[in-house]
Write a protein that holds these residues in place. Structure first.
Motif, PDB file in Angstrom:
ATOM      1  N   GLU A 264     -71.365  -2.481   9.738  1.00 46.09           N
ATOM      2  CA  GLU A 264     -72.306  -2.748  10.956  1.00 46.09           C
ATOM      3  C   GLU A 264     -72.313  -2.097  12.056  1.00 46.09           C
ATOM      4  O   GLU A 264     -73.365  -2.186  13.096  1.00 46.09           O
ATOM      5  CB  GLU A 264     -71.565  -4.194  11.349  1.00 46.09           C
ATOM      6  N   ASN A 265     -71.286  -1.006  12.365  1.00 52.04           N
ATOM      7  CA  ASN A 265     -71.471  -0.562  13.639  1.00 52.04           C
ATOM      8  C   ASN A 265     -72.122   0.724  13.516  1.00 52.04           C
ATOM      9  O   ASN A 265     -72.469   1.615  14.716  1.00 52.04           O
ATOM     10  CB  ASN A 265     -70.132  -0.320  14.397  1.00 52.04           C
TER      11      ASN A 265
ATOM     12  N   ARG B 290     -69.373 -15.254  14.364  1.00 51.39           N
ATOM     13  CA  ARG B 290     -69.436 -14.546  15.313  1.00 51.39           C
ATOM     14  C   ARG B 290     -69.684 -14.961  16.711  1.00 51.39           C
ATOM     15  O   ARG B 290     -69.205 -14.637  17.576  1.00 51.39           O
ATOM     16  CB  ARG B 290     -70.509 -13.235  14.950  1.00 51.39           C
TER      17      ARG B 290
ATOM     18  N   ARG C  93     -62.351  -6.079   5.905  1.00 54.59           N
ATOM     19  CA  ARG C  93     -62.874  -6.540   7.259  1.00 54.59           C
ATOM     20  C   ARG C  93     -63.194  -4.954   8.038  1.00 54.59           C
ATOM     21  O   ARG C  93     -64.249  -4.862   8.539  1.00 54.59           O
ATOM     22  CB  ARG C  93     -62.121  -7.300   7.847  1.00 54.59           C
TER      23      ARG C  93
ATOM     24  N   GLU D 158     -66.728  -4.003   9.486  1.00 56.43           N
ATOM     25  CA  GLU D 158     -67.168  -3.813  11.048  1.00 56.43           C
ATOM     26  C   GLU D 158     -67.675  -2.313  10.982  1.00 56.43           C
ATOM     27  O   GLU D 158     -68.840  -2.138  11.667  1.00 56.43           O
ATOM     28  CB  GLU D 158     -65.831  -3.748  11.603  1.00 56.43           C
ATOM     29  N   ARG D 159     -67.226  -1.388  10.417  1.00 64.04           N
ATOM     30  CA  ARG D 159     -67.627  -0.025  10.218  1.00 64.04           C
ATOM     31  C   ARG D 159     -68.997   0.182   9.820  1.00 64.04           C
ATOM     32  O   ARG D 159     -69.989   0.704  10.515  1.00 64.04           O
ATOM     33  CB  ARG D 159     -66.763   0.926   9.408  1.00 64.04           C
TER      34      ARG D 159
ATOM     35  N   ARG E 100     -68.354 -14.602   8.121  1.00 61.43           N
ATOM     36  CA  ARG E 100     -67.802 -13.592   9.155  1.00 61.43           C
ATOM     37  C   ARG E 100     -68.669 -13.622  10.163  1.00 61.43           C
ATOM     38  O   ARG E 100     -68.499 -13.740  11.405  1.00 61.43           O
ATOM     39  CB  ARG E 100     -67.370 -12.180   8.739  1.00 61.43           C
TER      40      ARG E 100
END
Lengths: 1151, 381
Positions: free
Chosen positions: A690-691, A730, A683, A687-688, A726
């Motif tokens: 996607e950011n 959201r 996970r 996140e990384r 995931r």
């Protein structure tokens, strides 16, 4: 039980003086007793001689005594259940001497031992020992092994020369008496021996019944039991038919180290002692012969051993004997003297050569034969009977025939399978095993053989017959002989494992136990990880009884399981050797091994090794170790997630991007199962990803895609599904505000928008790529993202390309060109990626340039080149390409397969990279190589006095003496240091090009080219795989050197070192550096011997497990350890460290 | 009894040389065995063996001499000592090799004390040893003032041994530079040393008196015998001294020596036998690469010699005497780490591997001592 609690001297006197019967206590092999036997018998003049042999052998005695029979021969009795009694005879066997004397003088002989057909209570534990039921072995066993053996040797053999026969007889009886007393004191004589003695007493009594004088030639241990006649008869029970035979034998089998029962050490020497007939002078002469023969053999093996040493060895042997009060040197003294004088304190190298020379001289290979007219017996008839019983092709029904056996299902087939394996081990040429295909993943359970009884079979069986009288014994003998032959220069783990498997298939528990014992020492110290895996599988099969026909032996089973545990530990110890690996298989192996080791318990060592790998391993191993730690519960999965996210963050430069690929590959290869169970571990990575900003993501995209490529398409689909899950949740997660609040926000947004529009200010660009509007656009981070999260994952997983928006398809297509659909589970699925590939490498290259930029384009193209795309190399611009070892590796890997014309096109590129790298390296290395040793004056006394300087320094202390002379009192003398002669040094780089060493090969070539520029150093470059090629001519031109090296093939370090040794002229001024992974394919002894020879001559040696700028090696840890012990330290070095080492040596600084 | 009294004599020396420590035993053996002796020898070869290996607990004596028991001084194979004595009796050089800490130097001292009455003619080999140590040096003040004369010559221990027919000892011969070692070749083959500076006088050559020979020791871990020239090797008989084979003998030796060290430090040795047993077991396992149970153990690169075991035992003993804090057993892992981790960092991993393997297995088998050691594993990290 007879009680013997009397004064030893009186007791012995009683034994020796007895005439009912007259006792001769012997050991089965005893030159001393054998040579005095005729004299003793002539003096006793018996009517009957009772010999301690099972009564079944009575019918063979005439053949044994036949003058045509030449020793060594052996009597054997085979039980139907495979047990075996074995009695080898040589000229120096007292029984044989007695039997021969008896037949020559017309005296009756009787075998007085318990018949083999009979058995008694307590025989069960004897049956376990099997072939050990012989009196010599019994003697050794009853007397705490070697010490007891020594006792006979010391009390009888070495004292006998020059003594009267009667004294020798008494000495023998005395030793027997002592041994018996020890045995009684230590817990009693075994039942079996008591029963045998009762039978002996019965036979002796029968023989003496008519008033005949009886002489009993029996084991000294039994002698005290034959004097009394308590009349305790034990009726023997039948144990079925025993097949007896008389077969030829040989000295090498008679030697007790051959694995055959009832042997003696160094038969040829014993033969010489026997021939000396008890004359000390003749024994000294024999010793002189032995010493000179050993020296000669040693010289033949290329070692120095002159007459001076021979004379000294003989003197030491003689003086030792005198110091110990012996009439002549015995075997022990000779061996000690030879080792002391000729061994030079080395156990390998010279020591090994010496041991071999001694073996040749002292053991011998003489073969005996049976007299003409002796009935045929032994292996041939035994095998024919077995075949008959098992209904397999045999003389009266020769075949050929094909049989399919189900050894795990049918008992008959198990026996057949066993016999066939044994015959194959004896090379009988009887059967041939055919391939059977397994179904699915499983291995085949049945076997198939083509069998035929041809004329060659009996002939081959006769040849094998010298090794045994049953198929089992002959197979064991043949396997042992082959093993000794192949392992003469040292046993490799591969050979040991093959032998272990053969022993298990032939059901030879004795051999198996020996091999397991050997494996306990060899495998932990020498096996590579791959061999350890094979060994673990084999041991598991043996331990669990998966091998048909293998007798389940609890003791062997326990040892096998213990060995399995041990090997797991060994494998754990070898983990640091994986540090530099870049093979995904190693990552999988690491995870598997860690799991296996942790099954039992989780050790401190494993913990530390994995932590070390996480810190210092190659990127791939860092990833694998990180995953392994999570799987073992050493780290939390959140830690792993954080670490992975960190990898993504730092992937801003080409090197770190490459590292990211490696780390992800290792992580995913090792953590496959983990991702099934808990995909949430990834996970933080998600996140990384996607950011990241679009630029950041695109720069990392090829690296990420390369990392995930290790997963099969189906696994990637699962990851994608997880991502979508995931992302799908959201909105729920982000809807933390109440709908009312949201409405308020939306109202505020709308109002703001209206204000902006009214003021004519530009609006933020709408996110065109986003198919659905984000539920809370105002909460988006400041960096605008064109590529949506799910599309990012589609791109980097290479799946669901159909779902990509048009703006992203180009990226997907460009990367698919490199990675394709992937392999493994799901690769047949053609659901996506059906777009046409690029028409040419140029188009692709341009597309990459447009999409990703020059840097990334170069990386992708280099990867493509490494993956085998030749055409892309033309797209790399020699002037612009960033020189890196990775690129050079990729190019050179391909260059091997290119025609000269294409190669010419590549040359500018390679030249530029090589030149750049060499220039950088030279800048680093030069300081390490500068500076030369110069002699300096010193105040330390040592070298010669520096007179002029001393005078100058002490003029102040000049005194005028009374007679007017001037005397300078040198209070402070000055000395010259020893000036080093400036002879040329020689550097020999021995480089392994066997496969996984490309980076090290490049660095070696570059380093060599720089070292070649050092004036006092001449540099040689040897490349080896299984052959050695000398590239010394090219050493100044790394370009041509690198283009000429062909990577691939096996590893034969010994050959490389042997060539290096031939280049050595002044050993103390020669440096040899070996660059290799040290996974030697040949027996390690050859390599160790070469290293030792080089080290002994004074050459400076260094082993480089890796020579590159990372310093994380992939190598065989056990081999490296043995090399270090032999005199070559092994380390992973950077070129700078190597140059420093060279510089230190040149300046005369010792390690 | 007198021997003990002498040993306690208030001579303020840390170590008393062997020939003084055992002076009355040597005198006794010289008187008791009147057999033939090699030229220059103080004792018969048989008496030398008895002196070193002991008389096996039995009294030895001869007519006219009160009999006495000779204690064991060197724990090891008797046949090894016999071979050494035979080698020396043949006036041939003897080279003792072996791992560090196997009592090579002690054996060489005992041999020379027994054979020639002194073990003092010793050269310590180092990288800085020069030929002067094997040949001769000069008193330079005298040399410059008076020119070369036999008075200005400073004899080396080897030269003194040659003149007097005694045994010269060379410790760690392989640590000398090969060129320097080779100074011995001519001495051992010609048995003569020429002094060119004194040519024309009677002192121009020194010939070896009967009985002269050399005992050298070499350490297999340093450079081994690899750097010795073949010519020099041929002039030596080689004996390899192995670590003590018998665990009980080693324990006894360690206890004895550690007690002596601790007593010199002014305290009583109060370390439990169980701790010593554990210490000896660990040392032996790591040294041989195989545990007593037959398990394979990865050997560290460090030498695990008996001498170092003595040091550890003594340190634990001193700590227990002056700094008593809990169970001395807890100190063992820390000391072991100090012994093992010398130059190769991987050795730390090997010690951990030993803890994972044999220590843990023994703890699991229910041995309380090993359970305590396993519990003390935190001291290893």
């Amino acid at each position: 039980m007879t009680t013997l609690r009397l004064d030893p001297a009186a007791e012995l006197e009683g034994l020796a003086a007895g005439t009912k019967p007259h006792l001769i206590g012997v050991r089965h092999h005893s030159p001393a007793l054998a040579s005095v036997m005729p004299a003793m018998l002539a003096e006793a003049a018996p009517d009957v001689i009772c010999v301690e042999l099972p009564a079944d052998f009575d019918r063979w005695l005439p053949h044994l005594a036949d003058p045509g029979t030449r020793a060594p021969v052996a009597l054997a009795g085979a039980y139907p259940d495979g047990g075996l009694a074995f009695y080898p005879f040589a000229d120096f066997s007292p029984e044989l001497a007695a039997v021969r004397w008896a037949y020559a003088h017309g005296v009756r002989v009787r075998c007085c031992d318990l018949p083999l057909t009979a058995t008694a209570d307590g025989a069960a534990d004897q049956a376990v020992q099997g072939p050990q039921i012989t009196f010599a072995a019994a003697l050794a066993a009853r007397s705490t092994g070697r010490d007891g053996d020594d006792m006979w040797d010391r009390a009888v053999e070495v004292l006998a020369p020059g003594c009267a026969p009667e004294a020798v007889r008494r000495a023998g009886l005395g030793v027997g008496w002592a041994l018996r007393r020890d045995a009684e004191a230590a817990g009693g004589v075994p039942t079996r021996d008591l029963v045998r003695e009762a039978y002996m007493r019965k036979v002796v009594a029968e023989a003496a019944a008519d008033g005949s004088r009886v002489t009993a030639v029996i084991g000294a241990f039994h002698a005290p039991a034959l004097t009394a006649f308590p009349g305790d008869e034990v009726p023997p029970e039948a144990r079925g038919e025993v097949v007896t035979s008389l077969v030829a034998y040989s000295f090498d089998l008679l030697d007790s180290r051959s694995g055959y029962p009832a042997g003696i050490r160094d038969p040829r020497w014993q033969q010489q002692v026997y021939a000396a007939g008890g004359d000390p002078a003749k024994i000294e002469e024999a010793a002189a012969h032995v010493v000179t023969a050993v020296c000669r053999a040693l010289r033949d093996a290329g070692h120095t051993a002159g007459t001076g040493e021979a004379a000294e060895a003989l003197r030491v042997a003689g003086d030792l004997a005198r110091l110990r009060g012996l009439p002549a040197p015995g075997r022990g003294e000779i061996v000690e003297a030879i080792t002391t004088v000729l061994g030079q304190g080395e156990r390998l190298g010279r020591g090994r050569a010496l041991a071999r020379a001694m073996e040749g001289v002292l053991v011998g290979t003489e073969r005996g034969r049976t007299a003409p007219g002796t009935p045929r017996s032994g292996l041939g008839p035994a095998v024919e009977a077995d075949l008959e019983a098992l209904r397999l092709p045999r003389p009266d029904e020769p075949g050929p025939k094909e049989v399919r056996l189900n050894p795990l299902g049918s008992a008959l087939d198990t026996r057949r399978e066993l016999l066939l394996h044994r015959l194959a081990a004896c090379s009988a040429g009887y059967g041939e095993q055919l391939e059977v295909a397994g179904t699915g993943d499983g291995t085949a359970l049945t076997t198939k053989w083509r069998l035929a009884w041809t004329v060659a079979v009996p002939a081959r069986l006769d040849l094998a017959g010298v090794r045994g009288v049953t198929a089992a014994q002959a197979a064991e003998g043949a396997l042992r002989a082959a093993y000794r032959r192949e392992g003469a220069d040292g046993v490799t783990c591969g050979l040991l494992l093959r032998q272990l498997e053969a022993a298990a298939r032939c059901d030879l528990p004795g051999l198996l136990a020996d091999l397991v014992a050997e494996a306990e020492t060899l495998l932990p110290s020498a096996a590579t990880l791959a061999e350890l895996v094979v060994a673990l599988d084999l041991l598991e099969a043996v331990g669990r009884g998966h091998i048909p026909g293998l007798t389940a032996d609890e003791r062997v089973g326990r040892r096998v399981r213990a060995l399995g545990d041990l090997l797991v530990e060994t494998a754990v110890a070898g983990i640091p050797g994986l540090a530099g690996s870049d093979r995904p298989e190693d990552a999988v192996a690491l995870a598997g091994l860690a799991g296996r080791a942790a099954e039992d318990r989780l050790g401190l060592r494993l913990d530390e090794s994995l932590a070390e790998l996480c810190r210092t391993g190659s990127p791939l191993m860092q990833g694998a170790a990180t995953a392994a730690r999570v799987m073992l519960g050493l780290d939390d999965s959140a830690v792993m997630g954080g670490r992975v996210a960190g990898w993504v963050d730092v992937a801003t430069r080409p090197e770190t991007r490459r590292a990211l690929t490696g780390r992800l590959t290792g992580l995913l290869a090792a953590a496959g199962p983990l991702l099934h169970a808990a995909p949430s571990a990834l996970r933080p990575l998600m996140e990384r990803v996607e950011n990241l900003s679009d630029e950041g993501f695109l720069a990392r995209l090829p690296a990420l895609r390369g990392g995930f490529d290790i997963l099969g398409p189906a696994a990637r689909d699962r990851v994608l599904a997880e991502v979508q899950d995931r992302l799908g949740t959201r909105p729920d997660l982000t809807l933390t505000a109440s709908p009312g609040m949201l409405a308020t926000w939306h109202g505020a947004d709308a109002a703001g928008r209206a204000v902006l529009a009214a003021l004519n200010l530009p609006l933020p660009v709408a996110e065109a790529a986003e198919p659905t509007p984000s539920p809370a656009p105002t909460r988006a981070p400041a960096v605008p993202r064109r590529i949506a999260a799910v599309d990012r994952w589609r791109l980097l997983l290479g799946r669901e390309r159909g779902g990509l928006p048009a703006s992203c398809r180009g990226y997907g297509r460009a990367l698919d060109e490199l990675y394709g659909a992937g392999s493994g589970e799901g690769s047949q699925d053609l659901g996506a990626g059906t777009e046409a590939s690029f028409p040419s490498a140029r188009d692709w290259s341009e597309e990459l340039q447009a999409l990703f930029g020059a840097d990334v384009r170069e990386e992708v193209l280099a990867d493509a080149a490494a993956a085998g795309r030749l055409d892309v190399l033309a797209e790399l611009d020699p002037a612009a390409a960033r020189p890196s070892v990775e690129l050079l590796t990729a190019v050179l890997t391909l260059a091997g397969g290119l025609p000269e014309q294409r190669l010419a096109a590549l040359r500018p590129l390679v030249r530029r990279i090589v030149e750049e790298l060499a220039r950088e390296l030279a800048t680093t290395l030069r300081p390490a190589l500068s500076g030369l040793a110069t002699p300096r004056p010193t105040r330390r006394s040592g070298g010669p006095l520096d007179l002029p300087r001393t005078l100058r320094a002490n003029l102040a202390h000049a005194r005028r003496t009374a007679d007017g002379r001037t005397v300078v009192v040198p209070e402070r003398p000055v000395f010259k240091t020893r000036a080093r002669q400036q002879a040329d040094w020689r550097m020999i780089l021995v480089v392994d090009v066997s496969g996984s060493m490309e980076a090290s090969v490049i660095w070696s070539a570059l380093t060599a080219s720089i070292l070649a520029g050092v004036p006092t150093l001449s540099t040689h470059f040897l490349a080896f795989s299984t052959q050695v090629i000398d590239f010394t001519d090219h050493v100044k031109d790394p370009l041509s050197l690198l283009l000429d090296v062909k990577v691939g093939g096996g590893t034969h370090i010994a050959a490389g070192l042997a060539h290096a040794r031939s280049l050595v002229t002044v050993p103390s001024r020669t440096l040899v550096a070996v660059v290799s992974d040290f996974e030697e394919g040949a027996p390690p002894e050859g390599m160790l011997g070469e290293v030792r020879a080089l080290a002994q001559s004074g050459v400076h040696l260094l082993g480089c497990a890796a020579l590159d700028d990372r310093g994380a090696p992939r190598y065989s840890v056990p081999t490296a350890r043995r090399l270090a012990a032999a005199g070559m330290p092994v380390a992973a070095l950077s070129p700078l460290a190597l140059a420093r080492w060279v510089g230190d040596r040149l300046r005369g600084e010792r390690a | 009894m007198t021997a003990i009294a002498e040993e306690r004599a208030p001579t303020a020396r840390q170590i008393v040389p062997a020939e003084e420590r055992h002076a009355d035993e040597l005198a006794f053996l010289a008187a008791a065995d009147g057999g033939p002796r090699p030229p220059g020898w103080a004792l018969t070869p048989r008496a030398v063996v008895t002196f070193i290996c002991g008389s096996g607990g039995e009294s030895v004596g001869a007519p006219g001499v009160p009999s006495r028991v000779i204690p064991v001084k060197f724990v090891g194979e008797r046949s090894l000592v016999e071979r050494c004595v035979v080698t020396l009796a043949g006036e041939r050089g003897l080279l003792l090799t072996g791992e560090p800490g196997t009592a090579k130097s002690m054996l060489s001292e005992l041999l020379s004390a027994a054979v020639s009455g002194t073990g003092a003619l010793t050269v310590q080999g180092t990288a800085g040893t020069t030929e002067d140590a094997f040949r001769y040096g000069w008193n330079y003040a005298m040399l410059l003032a008076h020119g070369p004369s036999s008075d200005a010559l400073v004899a080396s221990p080897v030269l003194t041994a040659m003149r007097t027919g005694r045994i010269a000892r060379i410790e760690e011969i392989t640590r000398c530079l090969p060129e320097v070692q080779d100074a011995l070749v001519s001495i051992l083959s010609d048995r003569r040393l020429s002094v060119p500076e004194l040519s024309g006088t009677d002192h121009a050559t020194v010939s070896a008196a009967p009985g002269f020979t050399v005992i050298a020791t070499a350490n297999l871990r340093d450079r081994g015998v690899s750097e010795m020239s073949a010519a020099l090797k041929r002039r030596f008989n080689f004996e390899t001294v192995d670590p003590i084979a018998d665990a009980d003998a080693e324990t006894a030796l360690i206890r004895g020596q550690a007690t002596a060290v601790v007593e010199r430090a002014g305290a009583a040795f109060s370390v439990d036998d169980a701790v010593l047993d554990a210490l000896v077991t660990v040392f032996r396992d790591l040294r041989t690469g195989r545990s007593g149970e037959g398990w394979d153990v990865e050997r560290p690169g460090t030498v695990m010699s008996t001498a170092e075991a003595v040091q550890v035992a003594a340190s634990i003993g001193v700590a227990a005497a002056y700094l008593p804090a809990g169970d001395p057993l807890d100190l063992l892992p820390g000391h072991l780490l100090g012994v093992v981790r010398k130059d190769d960092p991987a050795d730390h991993g090997r010690l951990l591997g030993y803890w994972d393997g044999p220590v843990r297995r023994r703890a699991e088998d229910g041995a309380a001592l090993w359970r305590r050691l396993w519990d003390a594993r935190k001291h290893l990290q």
